[in-house]
Write an enzyme that holds these catalytic residues in place. Structure first.
Site, PDB file in Angstrom:
ATOM      1  N   GLY A  11       0.711  -1.283   0.110  1.00 57.81           N
ATOM      2  CA  GLY A  11       0.136  -0.007   0.081  1.00 57.81           C
ATOM      3  C   GLY A  11       1.012   1.164   0.069  1.00 57.81           C
ATOM      4  N   GLY A  12       2.265   0.984  -0.202  1.00 53.18           N
ATOM      5  CA  GLY A  12       3.228   2.147  -0.355  1.00 53.18           C
ATOM      6  C   GLY A  12       3.679   2.369  -1.645  1.00 53.18           C
ATOM      7  N   ASP A  14       6.759   2.219  -2.745  1.00 52.93           N
ATOM      8  CA  ASP A  14       7.933   1.557  -3.024  1.00 52.93           C
ATOM      9  C   ASP A  14       7.382   0.157  -3.686  1.00 52.93           C
ATOM     10  OD1 ASP A  14       9.629   3.548  -2.249  1.00 52.93           O
ATOM     11  OD2 ASP A  14       9.808   2.715  -0.299  1.00 52.93           O
ATOM     12  N   MET A  34      -0.139  -8.376   3.034  1.00 53.08           N
ATOM     13  CA  MET A  34       0.001  -8.980   4.467  1.00 53.08           C
ATOM     14  C   MET A  34      -0.666  -8.134   5.457  1.00 53.08           C
ATOM     15  SD  MET A  34       3.872 -10.430   4.046  1.00 53.08           S
ATOM     16  CE  MET A  34       4.414  -9.134   3.036  1.00 53.08           C
ATOM     17  N   CYS A 109      11.171  -9.027  11.682  1.00 51.98           N
ATOM     18  CA  CYS A 109       9.943  -9.247  10.620  1.00 51.98           C
ATOM     19  C   CYS A 109      10.336  -9.726   9.251  1.00 51.98           C
ATOM     20  CB  CYS A 109       9.187  -7.715  10.668  1.00 51.98           C
ATOM     21  SG  CYS A 109       7.724  -7.994   9.410  1.00 51.98           S
ATOM     22  N   CYS A 206       7.359  -2.011  12.436  1.00 55.56           N
ATOM     23  CA  CYS A 206       7.257  -2.717  11.461  1.00 55.56           C
ATOM     24  C   CYS A 206       5.652  -3.341  11.330  1.00 55.56           C
ATOM     25  CB  CYS A 206       8.171  -3.934  11.016  1.00 55.56           C
ATOM     26  SG  CYS A 206       7.863  -4.914   9.591  1.00 55.56           S
TER      27      CYS A 206
END
Length: 388
Positions: A11-12, A14, A34, A109, A206
């Site tokens: 959702g970003g 990158d 995720m 993570c 994270c």
């Protein structure tokens, strides 16, 4: 046949541009969002600024990822690792804090979720390769895969990737690793990916996000105030809110700045609930010349058999430090540095480099100054103070 790639779409911006790059390169791309944290199930109440929002940030991220997948005409899956994140990442995170150490949840993570649980999920669906939007590069050679710093030195994320298994690295692509952040945003703008093109980079823990960290920890570790002691005078000069909430070298948020400061944290006694501090002009308490690093993940199958010169980062934003390391056993190294380094901290990660190549990393277990443990220096000072 096109190689099937499962890309983690967060959702970003990158990961969105990473998806576009893979599609342009001819891969058969499927995206997966995720979900790794459930605020209500995990009692994430105090310190959570978005707990009353109509749409939680995580759900908004999913909606942004969905818009990107639709714009790029790519399928989007949704997978939950809430249980795995709690068991493998967050419980370790809390246990480390309860021991007075400072763990790195982003490294945990990556190790346990993105490049383990997520990779197993990809395998179960028949994908050949995993991809993420990390600023890192990988050179897949015949014998082994080499992790390299991202081209954008300001965004390089190899520090956070140091603990992923070499077998996972071998099956991973980093599509934007050779790009600068500005270039990534320009591509998103050109593609009219409006939901993410100018979206602020994610910060905080994270998959959990931005929190008032001290309040957030009180959801899981009870707050217990105690004495703040000046290591020079051994006098109590204030009260802390719980030793777990402070890190070595910390200057802000101590609540004692007006009393002869500035001050910084030099040590914690978890059992006696005492926080030790020193004045800003006495940096000697923070300086170390060696440390023991355990649980070392070494990307190459061949480990140095003798003392090995390289560089290290003991914190993410820290400049590279010239060091020598020697393997004590298969996963433990003694790291020495001729120039003393400040605030090397138990529980944080030491990550090793040879030029642009990330060699691997491990957890700092003990810190020494001229062979003497820092904790012992504090104990000697306390003993001397009692004798006098």
């Amino acid at each position: 046949m096109k190689k099937k790639v499962l890309l983690g779409l967060s959702g970003g911006v990158d990961s969105a541009v990473a998806a576009y790059q893979l599609k342009q390169q001819g891969y058969d791309v499927t995206c997966a969002f995720m979900r790794n944290w459930d605020s209500y199930a995990n009692h994430d109440i105090l310190g959570n600024p978005t707990i009353q929002n109509d749409i939680c940030p995580q759900e908004q991220d999913y909606l942004d990822a969905k818009a990107v997948a639709e714009a790029l005409d790519l399928p989007l899956l949704r997978v939950d690792f809430v249980k795995e994140y709690w068991n493998d990442v967050f419980e370790t995170f809390l246990k480390e804090y309860e021991q007075g150490r400072t763990p790195n949840p982003d490294i945990l993570c990556n190790k346990y979720i993105k490049f383990d649980a997520f990779l197993k999920y990809a395998d179960s669906l028949g994908f050949d390769t995993l991809a993420t939007g990390h600023y890192a590069q990988v050179d897949h050679q015949k014998e082994e895969s080499i992790l390299l710093r991202g081209a954008d030195q300001n965004k390089d994320q190899t520090y956070f990737l140091c603990q992923i298994a070499p077998s996972a690295l071998k099956r991973t692509l980093f599509p934007i690793g050779a790009m600068k952040k500005q270039e990534v945003r320009e591509i998103a703008d050109r593609l009219q990916l409006r939901s993410v093109a100018q979206k602020k980079d994610s910060t905080g823990i994270c998959f959990i996000g931005e929190r008032n960290f001290r309040q957030f920890l009180t959801n899981y570790i009870p707050m217990q105030d105690g004495d703040i002691v000046d290591i020079a005078s051994l006098e109590v000069i204030g009260r802390h809110q719980g030793v777990y909430y402070y890190t070595i070298g910390q200057r802000k948020g101590l609540g004692i700045g007006a009393i002869g400061g500035p001050w910084f944290v030099i040590g914690k006694d978890v059992h006696k609930n005492i926080l030790y501090v020193a004045r800003g002009d006495d940096r000697s308490w923070l300086i170390s010349t060696s440390c023991i690093v355990s649980d070392v993940n070494w990307f190459s199958s061949v480990k140095p058999s003798t003392t090995y010169a390289c560089t290290a980062k003991f914190r993410y934003r820290q400049p590279d430090q010239e060091v020598t390391l020697r393997f004590i056993d298969d996963t433990t190294v003694l790291v020495s540095y001729a120039q003393g380094v400040a605030a090397v901290t138990d529980g944080q990660e030491a990550v090793f480099y040879q030029g642009d190549r990330c060699l691997g990393g491990g957890v700092i277990q003990a810190v020494f100054d001229e062979g003497i443990p820092i904790a012992e220096k504090i104990a000697v000072r306390l003993q001397d103070g009692k004798a006098n």
